[in-house]
Design an enzyme around this catalytic site. Structure first.
Site, PDB file in Angstrom:
ATOM      1  N   ARG A  56      -0.747  -2.193 -18.449  1.00 24.89           N
ATOM      2  CA  ARG A  56      -2.092  -1.519 -18.546  1.00 24.89           C
ATOM      3  C   ARG A  56      -2.044  -0.415 -17.783  1.00 24.89           C
ATOM      4  O   ARG A  56      -1.984  -0.560 -16.612  1.00 24.89           O
ATOM      5  CB  ARG A  56      -2.928  -2.349 -18.293  1.00 24.89           C
ATOM      6  CG  ARG A  56      -4.305  -1.988 -18.675  1.00 24.89           C
ATOM      7  CD  ARG A  56      -5.410  -3.361 -18.920  1.00 24.89           C
ATOM      8  NE  ARG A  56      -4.783  -3.961 -20.077  1.00 24.89           N
ATOM      9  CZ  ARG A  56      -5.102  -3.502 -21.373  1.00 24.89           C
ATOM     10  NH1 ARG A  56      -5.815  -2.471 -21.526  1.00 24.89           N
ATOM     11  NH2 ARG A  56      -4.641  -4.060 -22.501  1.00 24.89           N
ATOM     12  N   ASP A  83      -4.429  14.223 -25.666  1.00 29.60           N
ATOM     13  CA  ASP A  83      -4.570  12.936 -25.203  1.00 29.60           C
ATOM     14  C   ASP A  83      -3.576  12.131 -26.369  1.00 29.60           C
ATOM     15  O   ASP A  83      -4.268  11.697 -27.225  1.00 29.60           O
ATOM     16  CB  ASP A  83      -6.007  12.647 -25.185  1.00 29.60           C
ATOM     17  CG  ASP A  83      -6.546  11.305 -24.636  1.00 29.60           C
ATOM     18  OD1 ASP A  83      -5.490  10.508 -24.323  1.00 29.60           O
ATOM     19  OD2 ASP A  83      -7.368  10.996 -24.472  1.00 29.60           O
ATOM     20  N   THR A  92      -1.490   6.484 -21.903  1.00 29.37           N
ATOM     21  CA  THR A  92      -1.452   5.319 -21.815  1.00 29.37           C
ATOM     22  C   THR A  92       0.063   4.674 -22.004  1.00 29.37           C
ATOM     23  O   THR A  92       0.828   5.201 -22.561  1.00 29.37           O
ATOM     24  CB  THR A  92      -2.345   4.163 -22.542  1.00 29.37           C
ATOM     25  OG1 THR A  92      -1.917   4.301 -24.084  1.00 29.37           O
ATOM     26  CG2 THR A  92      -3.823   4.682 -22.481  1.00 29.37           C
ATOM     27  N   LYS A 108      -0.029   0.680 -24.994  1.00 26.84           N
ATOM     28  CA  LYS A 108      -0.103   0.309 -26.537  1.00 26.84           C
ATOM     29  C   LYS A 108       1.276   0.430 -27.080  1.00 26.84           C
ATOM     30  O   LYS A 108       1.894  -0.533 -26.889  1.00 26.84           O
ATOM     31  CB  LYS A 108      -1.093   1.786 -26.993  1.00 26.84           C
ATOM     32  CG  LYS A 108      -2.565   1.688 -26.353  1.00 26.84           C
ATOM     33  CD  LYS A 108      -3.267   2.985 -27.054  1.00 26.84           C
ATOM     34  CE  LYS A 108      -4.581   3.116 -26.623  1.00 26.84           C
ATOM     35  NZ  LYS A 108      -5.253   2.697 -25.241  1.00 26.84           N
ATOM     36  N   GLU A 157      -0.191   5.257  -0.606  1.00 29.07           N
ATOM     37  CA  GLU A 157      -0.840   6.319  -0.815  1.00 29.07           C
ATOM     38  C   GLU A 157       0.150   7.414  -0.494  1.00 29.07           C
ATOM     39  O   GLU A 157       0.830   7.323   0.272  1.00 29.07           O
ATOM     40  CB  GLU A 157      -2.045   6.303   0.255  1.00 29.07           C
ATOM     41  CG  GLU A 157      -3.178   5.670  -0.115  1.00 29.07           C
ATOM     42  CD  GLU A 157      -4.370   6.167   0.953  1.00 29.07           C
ATOM     43  OE1 GLU A 157      -5.578   5.459   0.680  1.00 29.07           O
ATOM     44  OE2 GLU A 157      -4.071   6.793   1.975  1.00 29.07           O
ATOM     45  N   TYR A 175       0.788  -1.413  -0.071  1.00 31.49           N
ATOM     46  CA  TYR A 175       0.148  -0.014   0.017  1.00 31.49           C
ATOM     47  C   TYR A 175       0.870   1.307  -0.101  1.00 31.49           C
ATOM     48  O   TYR A 175       1.777   1.325   0.808  1.00 31.49           O
ATOM     49  CB  TYR A 175      -1.188  -0.158   1.174  1.00 31.49           C
ATOM     50  CG  TYR A 175      -2.322   0.110   0.829  1.00 31.49           C
ATOM     51  CD1 TYR A 175      -2.726   1.385   0.097  1.00 31.49           C
ATOM     52  CD2 TYR A 175      -3.241  -0.815   0.915  1.00 31.49           C
ATOM     53  CE1 TYR A 175      -3.947   1.511  -0.333  1.00 31.49           C
ATOM     54  CE2 TYR A 175      -4.564  -0.570   0.541  1.00 31.49           C
ATOM     55  CZ  TYR A 175      -5.037   0.578  -0.193  1.00 31.49           C
ATOM     56  OH  TYR A 175      -6.183   0.529  -0.319  1.00 31.49           O
TER      57      TYR A 175
END
Ligand SMILES: Cc1ncc(COP(=O)(O)O)c(C=O)c1O
Length: 414
Positions: A241, A206, A232, A235, A62, A60
């Site tokens: 991903r 984008d 992203t 690709k 954060e 974890y």
């Protein structure tokens, strides 16, 4: 039938959960035994997969390196800093946030930085190739913002920058979005910047699709022009991903706060480590060669499909993407996709800029990762055309696809 190497961690999974292990192995085989022409897909390297399947998945974390809400983050901090530094160097960005869980999460965070609900945004319309996050009614973007659309020239399929400028002057948007799911040509980021400046709008690029080509020096870099670049990592870039945001130093804190805590919780440290691996791979001369080969293959794909009678949008491509309408062959896009699926040629359809029917959206990123060049890509295009036209029995094509896939395994043994 190609040799499918079983990823090592699967041996343990197979002992504990054979049912699920079987599904993963069957999907691994499906990917290797058919040809992946989905423009948004690729094969990550074994090193990226190793990072994804590592115990960093347990952690974890954060917050950001050096300022976490949880203990024990010293080592994942190192991983995140490596990812950030590599991405900054790769794209020449002053700041990069590597925590965005996906491309859509990155766009959401960019809007959170630059917009307030109800603001007007100018983006490519969905029928012309805009993404769901560019104002689709069923997406947060369409619900929370007032999107106005620019299209592409119905004849040429190209962005008409004068039309974009006129729309910007008419609607005075708070932000302009450039980027698409299917536009096969380079985007003129300098032209978008000039339009945005003329109307006092922010510019969001984008670059979910072309960012891998940017990394390999095969497409223009939006970073010097856009206020925020969303992307992203899975690709052409060939990473895990996920998403990321790139911006100048002046927006760094706001971008980070828009990702955490505004739109996301704990960072996915295994994915961030895998992004770092992918950025390291993308900085090599080999990746530069890969990116240029992706484009060379896409050009051959576009030219061969055009010669076979498809209507290729914009007449070709500058990128990994080809948008081809099978209508001149007397076949609807959806029908073509079904026939191709039974031949082991996997792709998707999308809206066509001239507004009728659906076109085949194809990409060359995965084939190129497998080591295919222009000759193999032309062979795939001819096979595909025969199947769509109905001259070639999909079962015969399936055998040829299998043979070709077997020659170029995505994860060669050893
Ligand atoms: C232009 C564009 N933006 C955003 C996205 C969203 O990415 P994700 O599916 O990771 O949310 C995509 C995905 O294909 C895209 O093409």
């Amino acid at each position: 039938m190609p040799v499918i190497t079983e990823p090592a961690p699967l041996a343990a999974l197979r002992r504990q959960d054979p049912e699920l292990a079987e599904v993963i192995l069957a999907e691994t085989a499906r990917q290797a035994d058919s040809l992946q022409l989905i423009a948004a897909e690729n094969f990550t390297s074994p090193a990226v997969l190793a990072a994804l399947g590592s115990p960093l998945a347990n952690k974890y974390a954060e917050g950001y390196p050096g300022a976490r809400h949880h203990g024990g983050c010293e080592l994942v901090d190192v991983a995140e800093r490596i990812a950030i530094d590599r991405a900054k160097a790769l794209f020449g960005a002053e700041h990069v946030n590597v925590q965005a869980h996906s491309g859509s999460s990155a766009v959401l965070a960019a809007y959170a930085v630059l917009l307030r609900p109800g603001d007007t945004v100018l983006a490519m319309g969905l029928p012309s190739g805009g993404h769901l996050t560019h104002g689709a009614p069923g997406n947060f973007s369409g619900r929370w913002f007032d999107f106005v659309a620019y299209g592409v020239d119905p004849e040429s399929g190209l962005i008409d920058y004068d039309e974009v400028h006129a729309a910007a002057r008419a609607h005075r948007p708070k932000a302009i979005v450039c980027g698409s799911i299917s536009y096969p040509r380079h985007i003129d980021y300098a032209a978008f910047r000039a339009i945005a400046d003329d109307v006092g709008a922010h510019l969001i690029a984008d670059a979910a699709h072309p960012i891998g080509l940017v990394a390999g020096g095969a497409a223009p870099n939006p970073v010097p022009y856009a206020d925020i670049v969303c992307a992203t990592t899975h690709k052409v870039l060939r990473g895990p991903r996920g998403g990321m945001l790139l911006c100048g130093a002046e927006l760094a804190d706001r971008v980070d706060r828009a990702v955490f805590p505004f739109t996301q919780g704990g960072a996915q440290m295994h994915t961030i480590a895998a992004k770092a691996v992918a950025f390291g791979e993308a900085a090599t001369p080999a990746f530069n060669g890969y990116a240029h080969q992706v484009v060379a293959n896409a050009r051959v794909l576009a030219a061969t499909l055009a010669a076979q009678g498809f209507a290729v949008t914009t007449g070709g491509t500058d990128t990994h993407l080809v948008l081809a309408d099978p209508a001149p062959l007397g076949v609807l896009g959806q029908v073509a996709r079904g026939r191709l699926a039974s031949a082991g040629l996997v792709l998707d359809t999308c809206a066509l800029p001239h507004g009728e029917g659906r076109g085949l959206r194809l990409g060359t990123a995965a084939l190129t990762t497998q080591g295919m060049g222009e000759a193999q890509t032309a062979r795939v295009a001819v096979l595909l055309s025969g199947v769509v036209r109905g001259d070639l029995d999909p079962r015969a094509a399936r055998e040829e696809v299998r043979e070709l896939a077997g020659e170029f395994p995505p994860y060669p043994a050893g």
